[in-house]
Structure formats: C-alpha cells, structure tokens
Design a protein around this motif. Sequence first.
Motif, PDB file in Angstrom:
ATOM      1  N   THR A  76       4.436   4.828  -9.725  1.00  0.00           N
ATOM      2  CA  THR A  76       2.903   4.969  -9.463  1.00  0.00           C
ATOM      3  C   THR A  76       3.060   5.454  -7.967  1.00  0.00           C
ATOM      4  N   ALA A  77       2.369   6.689  -7.356  1.00  0.00           N
ATOM      5  CA  ALA A  77       2.317   6.902  -6.093  1.00  0.00           C
ATOM      6  C   ALA A  77       1.543   5.975  -5.330  1.00  0.00           C
ATOM      7  N   ASN A  78       0.802   5.012  -5.820  1.00  0.00           N
ATOM      8  CA  ASN A  78      -0.076   4.230  -4.893  1.00  0.00           C
ATOM      9  C   ASN A  78      -0.259   2.847  -5.603  1.00  0.00           C
ATOM     10  N   LEU A  79       0.833   1.926  -5.426  1.00  0.00           N
ATOM     11  CA  LEU A  79       0.970   0.766  -6.284  1.00  0.00           C
ATOM     12  C   LEU A  79      -0.353  -0.293  -6.267  1.00  0.00           C
ATOM     13  N   GLU A  80      -0.848  -0.234  -5.064  1.00  0.00           N
ATOM     14  CA  GLU A  80      -1.933  -1.307  -4.858  1.00  0.00           C
ATOM     15  C   GLU A  80      -3.446  -0.579  -5.700  1.00  0.00           C
ATOM     16  N   GLU A  81      -3.445   0.624  -5.428  1.00  0.00           N
ATOM     17  CA  GLU A  81      -4.715   1.285  -6.301  1.00  0.00           C
ATOM     18  C   GLU A  81      -4.545   1.009  -7.672  1.00  0.00           C
ATOM     19  N   THR A  82      -3.286   1.426  -8.326  1.00  0.00           N
ATOM     20  CA  THR A  82      -3.045   1.281  -9.582  1.00  0.00           C
ATOM     21  C   THR A  82      -3.195  -0.124 -10.084  1.00  0.00           C
ATOM     22  N   VAL A  83      -2.908  -1.146  -9.423  1.00  0.00           N
ATOM     23  CA  VAL A  83      -3.020  -2.557  -9.887  1.00  0.00           C
ATOM     24  C   VAL A  83      -4.438  -2.797  -9.740  1.00  0.00           C
ATOM     25  N   GLY A  98       2.948 -11.671 -11.624  1.00  0.00           N
ATOM     26  CA  GLY A  98       4.009 -11.651 -10.570  1.00  0.00           C
ATOM     27  C   GLY A  98       4.199 -10.484  -9.898  1.00  0.00           C
ATOM     28  N   ARG A  99       4.983 -10.672  -8.745  1.00  0.00           N
ATOM     29  CA  ARG A  99       5.506  -9.492  -8.028  1.00  0.00           C
ATOM     30  C   ARG A  99       7.064  -9.899  -7.697  1.00  0.00           C
ATOM     31  N   GLU A 100       7.485  -8.819  -7.522  1.00  0.00           N
ATOM     32  CA  GLU A 100       8.970  -9.006  -7.047  1.00  0.00           C
ATOM     33  C   GLU A 100       9.734  -7.777  -6.765  1.00  0.00           C
ATOM     34  N   ASN A 101      10.419  -7.566  -5.577  1.00  0.00           N
ATOM     35  CA  ASN A 101      11.163  -6.448  -5.140  1.00  0.00           C
ATOM     36  C   ASN A 101      10.286  -5.042  -5.396  1.00  0.00           C
ATOM     37  N   SER A 104       7.982  -4.462  -7.238  1.00  0.00           N
ATOM     38  CA  SER A 104       7.193  -4.397  -8.663  1.00  0.00           C
ATOM     39  C   SER A 104       5.982  -5.462  -9.039  1.00  0.00           C
ATOM     40  N   VAL A 105       5.169  -4.984  -9.541  1.00  0.00           N
ATOM     41  CA  VAL A 105       4.083  -5.876 -10.108  1.00  0.00           C
ATOM     42  C   VAL A 105       4.009  -6.071 -11.564  1.00  0.00           C
ATOM     43  N   TYR A 106       4.116  -7.030 -12.034  1.00  0.00           N
ATOM     44  CA  TYR A 106       4.176  -7.492 -13.508  1.00  0.00           C
ATOM     45  C   TYR A 106       3.023  -7.761 -13.969  1.00  0.00           C
ATOM     46  N   MET A 107       2.562  -7.242 -14.994  1.00  0.00           N
ATOM     47  CA  MET A 107       1.335  -7.570 -15.630  1.00  0.00           C
ATOM     48  C   MET A 107       1.222  -7.697 -17.300  1.00  0.00           C
ATOM     49  N   ARG A 108       0.173  -8.356 -17.597  1.00  0.00           N
ATOM     50  CA  ARG A 108       0.275  -8.365 -19.137  1.00  0.00           C
ATOM     51  C   ARG A 108      -1.181  -8.252 -19.706  1.00  0.00           C
ATOM     52  N   GLY A 109      -1.053  -7.819 -21.006  1.00  0.00           N
ATOM     53  CA  GLY A 109      -2.489  -7.560 -21.540  1.00  0.00           C
ATOM     54  C   GLY A 109      -2.544  -8.561 -22.911  1.00  0.00           C
ATOM     55  N   ASP A 110      -1.598  -9.359 -23.119  1.00  0.00           N
ATOM     56  CA  ASP A 110      -1.436 -10.219 -24.252  1.00  0.00           C
ATOM     57  C   ASP A 110      -0.931 -11.465 -23.725  1.00  0.00           C
ATOM     58  N   ASP A 111      -0.320 -12.412 -24.613  1.00  0.00           N
ATOM     59  CA  ASP A 111       0.272 -13.757 -24.434  1.00  0.00           C
ATOM     60  C   ASP A 111       1.675 -13.563 -24.040  1.00  0.00           C
ATOM     61  N   ASP A 161       5.156 -13.039 -21.432  1.00  0.00           N
ATOM     62  CA  ASP A 161       5.162 -13.180 -19.950  1.00  0.00           C
ATOM     63  C   ASP A 161       4.598 -11.882 -19.290  1.00  0.00           C
ATOM     64  N   HIS A 162       5.272 -10.846 -19.590  1.00  0.00           N
ATOM     65  CA  HIS A 162       4.456  -9.662 -19.070  1.00  0.00           C
ATOM     66  C   HIS A 162       4.996  -8.458 -19.902  1.00  0.00           C
ATOM     67  N   ASN A 163       4.215  -7.629 -20.155  1.00  0.00           N
ATOM     68  CA  ASN A 163       4.644  -6.230 -20.857  1.00  0.00           C
ATOM     69  C   ASN A 163       4.296  -4.950 -20.086  1.00  0.00           C
ATOM     70  N   ILE A 164       3.926  -4.933 -18.870  1.00  0.00           N
ATOM     71  CA  ILE A 164       3.756  -3.644 -18.062  1.00  0.00           C
ATOM     72  C   ILE A 164       4.205  -4.092 -16.737  1.00  0.00           C
ATOM     73  N   CYS A 165       5.114  -3.168 -16.119  1.00  0.00           N
ATOM     74  CA  CYS A 165       5.394  -3.256 -14.800  1.00  0.00           C
ATOM     75  C   CYS A 165       5.176  -1.900 -14.070  1.00  0.00           C
TER      76      CYS A 165
END
Length: 162
Positions: free
Chosen positions: A14-21, A34-37, A39-46, A48-52
């Motif tokens: 994404t061109a703008n990480l914070e806006e996308t998050v 979570g956030r690391e290096n 990247s922002v890790y997100m989930r839409g179910d149970d 750990d994460h499924n979208i980065c």
Amino acid sequence: MINVTGFRYCRLGTANLEETVKFATDIIGLEEVGRENGSVYMRGDDRDHNICYFEGDPNDHTLGLQLDTFEELDAAESALQAYGLEVHRVTDLTRTIPASYTGVLPDLFREGQGVVAEGTLNANGKFTAREVLAKHDETYMPKEVAEALRKSGQWRDGEVTQ
C-alpha cells in the motif's frame, strides 16, 4: 483452472500504510494483531493473522490459497508455471515441498543454493515465501538448522549428507 478450497493468507502493498490500516479496521472491521518491520498484521477470523499490509508497491500482492490434495497442488504448480510465474520446491534434506515466491529473487539465488525464506506453510504442505534471503556464503548455516541436521544424521564434519 486451480481448484481453490480456501483463502489462507494475503500480503498487500500500500502507498499509505496508516490510511490503509484505518480503513481496514474502521470500515472492513479487521482486527490489528501486530506490527513488525514495517508490516501490519490483521485478521478477520480466529487465526493469528491472515492479512499483512506493508508500505510499498500497491501492485505487490501475495496470496496463500488452500488446495485439498497434493495432486491439486501439482496441477496448480503446473498452471502457475504455464502462466509464467516461478514456482520452486524447497527441501530440508528429509522431504521436499512445493514453494512459491512472487518478487525479485536475490542476486545470489540459484537452484541448489541455501536460502533463508520467511513465509507460511499451509495445511497441504505448500510453502509461500514472503521474503527470500541469500546473503550468505555456501558455508553459512544457522545454529538451529545445523543442530537439527546433526540429530537427523544428515550432518558430517560440517557438511550435509544426502
């Protein structure tokens, strides 16, 4: 056509990480886990994460798809190669698994060369790399890998046996 039975993982530039998050949490309802290096890790179910999301090329996408059988995995590999995508198989000297990576491989990468790859292994045994590093010489091996090879009997006097 690849017979996809599930969606496992998505990595999106994404061109703008914070806006996308903000959009993903406020509008779509995803949970930031979570956030690391950069990247922002997100989930839409149970899981750990499924979208980065990562700040970078908005055309840089990686998908992890679920297939039901190894035969379907082989067929998917063939279809992806026919489409012009590179598909590699990864081995730990005990077993070989199909692996894929979309992106520019390091200059030192070549078949038979040791690499460090970060990614996900799905339930069907397919490894999808998010990052591939080949920054070491042929003699480098992480301590944990060397210990595992010694325990398996595949290591002799600093060399791997096959």
